[in-house]
Scaffold this motif. Sequence first.
Motif, PDB file in Angstrom:
ATOM      1  N   PHE A  13       0.845  -1.186   0.000  1.00  0.00           N
ATOM      2  CA  PHE A  13       0.000   0.000   0.000  1.00  0.00           C
ATOM      3  C   PHE A  13       0.884   1.240   0.000  1.00  0.00           C
ATOM      4  O   PHE A  13       1.999   1.231   0.534  1.00  0.00           O
ATOM      5  CB  PHE A  13      -0.925   0.021   1.220  1.00  0.00           C
ATOM      6  CG  PHE A  13      -1.982  -1.051   1.203  1.00  0.00           C
ATOM      7  CD1 PHE A  13      -3.130  -0.892   0.443  1.00  0.00           C
ATOM      8  CD2 PHE A  13      -1.824  -2.205   1.951  1.00  0.00           C
ATOM      9  CE1 PHE A  13      -4.111  -1.873   0.430  1.00  0.00           C
ATOM     10  CE2 PHE A  13      -2.790  -3.197   1.942  1.00  0.00           C
ATOM     11  CZ  PHE A  13      -3.946  -3.026   1.174  1.00  0.00           C
ATOM     12  N   ILE A  14       0.374   2.310  -0.599  1.00  0.00           N
ATOM     13  CA  ILE A  14       1.072   3.592  -0.621  1.00  0.00           C
ATOM     14  C   ILE A  14       0.392   4.521   0.382  1.00  0.00           C
ATOM     15  O   ILE A  14      -0.814   4.743   0.321  1.00  0.00           O
ATOM     16  CB  ILE A  14       1.039   4.232  -2.027  1.00  0.00           C
ATOM     17  CG1 ILE A  14       1.727   3.311  -3.035  1.00  0.00           C
ATOM     18  CG2 ILE A  14       1.707   5.601  -2.007  1.00  0.00           C
ATOM     19  CD1 ILE A  14       1.608   3.798  -4.466  1.00  0.00           C
ATOM     20  N   LEU A  15       1.183   5.049   1.318  1.00  0.00           N
ATOM     21  CA  LEU A  15       0.670   5.973   2.332  1.00  0.00           C
ATOM     22  C   LEU A  15       0.957   7.404   1.887  1.00  0.00           C
ATOM     23  O   LEU A  15       2.105   7.755   1.599  1.00  0.00           O
ATOM     24  CB  LEU A  15       1.332   5.694   3.685  1.00  0.00           C
ATOM     25  CG  LEU A  15       1.191   4.258   4.225  1.00  0.00           C
ATOM     26  CD1 LEU A  15       2.041   4.079   5.477  1.00  0.00           C
ATOM     27  CD2 LEU A  15      -0.254   3.928   4.516  1.00  0.00           C
ATOM     28  N   ILE A  93       4.107   0.401   2.308  1.00  0.00           N
ATOM     29  CA  ILE A  93       4.100  -0.608   3.361  1.00  0.00           C
ATOM     30  C   ILE A  93       3.571  -1.902   2.761  1.00  0.00           C
ATOM     31  O   ILE A  93       2.622  -1.883   1.966  1.00  0.00           O
ATOM     32  CB  ILE A  93       3.236  -0.164   4.562  1.00  0.00           C
ATOM     33  CG1 ILE A  93       3.327  -1.195   5.685  1.00  0.00           C
ATOM     34  CG2 ILE A  93       1.798   0.104   4.171  1.00  0.00           C
ATOM     35  CD1 ILE A  93       2.681  -0.739   6.993  1.00  0.00           C
ATOM     36  N   SER A  94       4.206  -2.993   3.072  1.00  0.00           N
ATOM     37  CA  SER A  94       3.795  -4.279   2.510  1.00  0.00           C
ATOM     38  C   SER A  94       2.420  -4.677   3.037  1.00  0.00           C
ATOM     39  O   SER A  94       1.946  -4.166   4.054  1.00  0.00           O
ATOM     40  CB  SER A  94       4.824  -5.357   2.857  1.00  0.00           C
ATOM     41  OG  SER A  94       4.836  -5.590   4.258  1.00  0.00           O
ATOM     42  N   MET A  95       1.783  -5.597   2.319  1.00  0.00           N
ATOM     43  CA  MET A  95       0.475  -6.095   2.752  1.00  0.00           C
ATOM     44  C   MET A  95       0.570  -6.689   4.155  1.00  0.00           C
ATOM     45  O   MET A  95      -0.268  -6.404   5.020  1.00  0.00           O
ATOM     46  CB  MET A  95      -0.020  -7.153   1.761  1.00  0.00           C
ATOM     47  CG  MET A  95      -1.326  -7.824   2.173  1.00  0.00           C
ATOM     48  SD  MET A  95      -2.740  -6.732   1.996  1.00  0.00           S
ATOM     49  CE  MET A  95      -2.865  -6.653   0.204  1.00  0.00           C
ATOM     50  N   ARG A  96       1.610  -7.493   4.395  1.00  0.00           N
ATOM     51  CA  ARG A  96       1.789  -8.109   5.715  1.00  0.00           C
ATOM     52  C   ARG A  96       2.053  -7.053   6.785  1.00  0.00           C
ATOM     53  O   ARG A  96       1.524  -7.122   7.896  1.00  0.00           O
ATOM     54  CB  ARG A  96       2.940  -9.117   5.672  1.00  0.00           C
ATOM     55  CG  ARG A  96       3.186  -9.835   6.996  1.00  0.00           C
ATOM     56  CD  ARG A  96       4.253 -10.898   6.855  1.00  0.00           C
ATOM     57  NE  ARG A  96       3.847 -11.943   5.940  1.00  0.00           N
ATOM     58  CZ  ARG A  96       4.590 -13.005   5.642  1.00  0.00           C
ATOM     59  NH1 ARG A  96       5.812 -13.129   6.187  1.00  0.00           N
ATOM     60  NH2 ARG A  96       4.149 -13.923   4.804  1.00  0.00           N
ATOM     61  N   ASN A 173      -4.526   1.082  -4.262  1.00  0.00           N
ATOM     62  CA  ASN A 173      -3.715   0.698  -3.096  1.00  0.00           C
ATOM     63  C   ASN A 173      -3.163   1.921  -2.374  1.00  0.00           C
ATOM     64  O   ASN A 173      -2.150   1.845  -1.682  1.00  0.00           O
ATOM     65  CB  ASN A 173      -2.559  -0.209  -3.518  1.00  0.00           C
ATOM     66  CG  ASN A 173      -1.558   0.510  -4.402  1.00  0.00           C
ATOM     67  OD1 ASN A 173      -1.895   1.493  -5.059  1.00  0.00           O
ATOM     68  ND2 ASN A 173      -0.333   0.017  -4.429  1.00  0.00           N
ATOM     69  N   VAL A 174      -3.844   3.076  -2.533  1.00  0.00           N
ATOM     70  CA  VAL A 174      -3.410   4.318  -1.904  1.00  0.00           C
ATOM     71  C   VAL A 174      -4.236   4.571  -0.651  1.00  0.00           C
ATOM     72  O   VAL A 174      -5.463   4.642  -0.712  1.00  0.00           O
ATOM     73  CB  VAL A 174      -3.541   5.523  -2.863  1.00  0.00           C
ATOM     74  CG1 VAL A 174      -3.133   6.809  -2.149  1.00  0.00           C
ATOM     75  CG2 VAL A 174      -2.702   5.303  -4.111  1.00  0.00           C
ATOM     76  N   VAL A 175      -3.555   4.670   0.507  1.00  0.00           N
ATOM     77  CA  VAL A 175      -4.213   4.937   1.784  1.00  0.00           C
ATOM     78  C   VAL A 175      -3.901   6.377   2.177  1.00  0.00           C
ATOM     79  O   VAL A 175      -2.752   6.727   2.415  1.00  0.00           O
ATOM     80  CB  VAL A 175      -3.721   3.975   2.884  1.00  0.00           C
ATOM     81  CG1 VAL A 175      -4.431   4.262   4.205  1.00  0.00           C
ATOM     82  CG2 VAL A 175      -3.940   2.534   2.467  1.00  0.00           C
ATOM     83  N   ASP A 176      -4.929   7.203   2.240  1.00  0.00           N
ATOM     84  CA  ASP A 176      -4.733   8.620   2.558  1.00  0.00           C
ATOM     85  C   ASP A 176      -4.644   8.799   4.069  1.00  0.00           C
ATOM     86  O   ASP A 176      -5.522   9.347   4.717  1.00  0.00           O
ATOM     87  CB  ASP A 176      -5.890   9.447   1.992  1.00  0.00           C
ATOM     88  CG  ASP A 176      -5.607  10.945   2.054  1.00  0.00           C
ATOM     89  OD1 ASP A 176      -4.462  11.302   2.403  1.00  0.00           O
ATOM     90  OD2 ASP A 176      -6.515  11.734   1.771  1.00  0.00           O
ATOM     91  N   SER A 177      -3.523   8.314   4.619  1.00  0.00           N
ATOM     92  CA  SER A 177      -3.310   8.388   6.063  1.00  0.00           C
ATOM     93  C   SER A 177      -1.825   8.273   6.347  1.00  0.00           C
ATOM     94  O   SER A 177      -1.015   8.087   5.429  1.00  0.00           O
ATOM     95  CB  SER A 177      -4.098   7.279   6.783  1.00  0.00           C
ATOM     96  OG  SER A 177      -3.960   7.395   8.184  1.00  0.00           O
ATOM     97  N   ILE A 178      -1.474   8.379   7.624  1.00  0.00           N
ATOM     98  CA  ILE A 178      -0.067   8.276   8.023  1.00  0.00           C
ATOM     99  C   ILE A 178       0.333   6.838   8.316  1.00  0.00           C
ATOM    100  O   ILE A 178       1.508   6.515   8.403  1.00  0.00           O
ATOM    101  CB  ILE A 178       0.207   9.152   9.260  1.00  0.00           C
ATOM    102  CG1 ILE A 178      -0.737   8.763  10.403  1.00  0.00           C
ATOM    103  CG2 ILE A 178       0.083  10.621   8.913  1.00  0.00           C
ATOM    104  CD1 ILE A 178      -0.489   9.495  11.695  1.00  0.00           C
ATOM    105  N   PHE A 179      -0.659   5.965   8.502  1.00  0.00           N
ATOM    106  CA  PHE A 179      -0.406   4.539   8.690  1.00  0.00           C
ATOM    107  C   PHE A 179      -1.642   3.786   8.232  1.00  0.00           C
ATOM    108  O   PHE A 179      -2.641   4.385   7.816  1.00  0.00           O
ATOM    109  CB  PHE A 179      -0.047   4.210  10.150  1.00  0.00           C
ATOM    110  CG  PHE A 179      -1.070   4.672  11.156  1.00  0.00           C
ATOM    111  CD1 PHE A 179      -2.218   3.933  11.408  1.00  0.00           C
ATOM    112  CD2 PHE A 179      -0.870   5.841  11.871  1.00  0.00           C
ATOM    113  CE1 PHE A 179      -3.155   4.354  12.332  1.00  0.00           C
ATOM    114  CE2 PHE A 179      -1.799   6.276  12.806  1.00  0.00           C
ATOM    115  CZ  PHE A 179      -2.946   5.523  13.032  1.00  0.00           C
ATOM    116  N   CYS A 180      -1.603   2.472   8.282  1.00  0.00           N
ATOM    117  CA  CYS A 180      -2.723   1.656   7.832  1.00  0.00           C
ATOM    118  C   CYS A 180      -3.889   1.786   8.813  1.00  0.00           C
ATOM    119  O   CYS A 180      -3.846   1.255   9.918  1.00  0.00           O
ATOM    120  CB  CYS A 180      -2.302   0.196   7.702  1.00  0.00           C
ATOM    121  SG  CYS A 180      -1.330  -0.143   6.221  1.00  0.00           S
TER     122      CYS A 180
END
Length: 312
Positions: A13-15, A93-96, A173-180
């Motif tokens: 994922f891309i943060l 960040i990897s999926m895992r 796969n883009v997460v608009d946050s600082i972490f998952c």
Amino acid sequence: MDTLNNRSSVSEFILLGLSSSREIQILFFAIFFLVYVAIVVGNLLIVISVIFDNHLHSPMYFLLANLSFFDLCLSSVATPKMIADFLRKRKTISMRGCMTQMFFTHFFGGGEMSLLIAMAIDRYVAICKPLHYQTIMNHRVLIVLLLLSWTTGFIHTTSQMVFTVGLPFCGPNVVDSIFCDLPLVIKLACTETYILELLVIADSGLLSLVCFILLLTSYIIMLVTIWQHSSSASSKAVSTLSAHITVVTLFFGPTIFIYAFPFNSYSVDKFLSIFYSVVTPLLNPIIYTLRNQEMKAAIKRLSSQHILACRS
């Protein structure tokens, strides 16, 4: 077979982080690095003081030390990577790694939620049943309360992650946050997630809201009891309760807003995520040390012993 591979093609994922400006990211790196160092030092100081100072070997400080441990772990789940990402152009960040972040965030968050209730029970017994305090809050009860906190955290995170790890991610796969962040990651799945989103809201949001109301109600009862039975220790009890109420508000406030209210503005979500994972773990040791004379005295004694040991 090709369909299965396409549906599970996302491996990372891309943060997006907080800002795309290089200068602002460097500034954030310096600020959050110093804040994280303060979190580690502050919470470790409380844990060490409670362990090695005999004056703090009481149920209240036992629970306080465990709260600091939970705060330290909760902050360490995502903050170190977030700090390192400020120096990276591409934040991935990897999926895992993403699933691990979400698992432990809710694990320590749920555990801390239960521990705050245990601390409220401890204060209730101390104030409303002072003559039976040592009998009720014995070593066995404290261990049971601590085990319940760990169990609550495990059940809380497992009940959500067991449905999340099996989701297919094949598109954005883009997460608009600082972490998952669990709600944001779920929305990226290539399947219908409405029921799962409701589960997250019910599990994290409504549970937090109910616990928050119960805790505030218990503290109100304790304050009324103090006012009805004034004593020389009443001012100390009020000071202790005000510190607990402040910590409870700081912990449950962001959680309730994140999961119980559907914000459309991601900037609000980012602010609350930072407050929940960075600011609260920093404020907790400040609140309990600056407002607690016994804790400050214990830290001074430990400092004096360390200085004497170094000189000898």
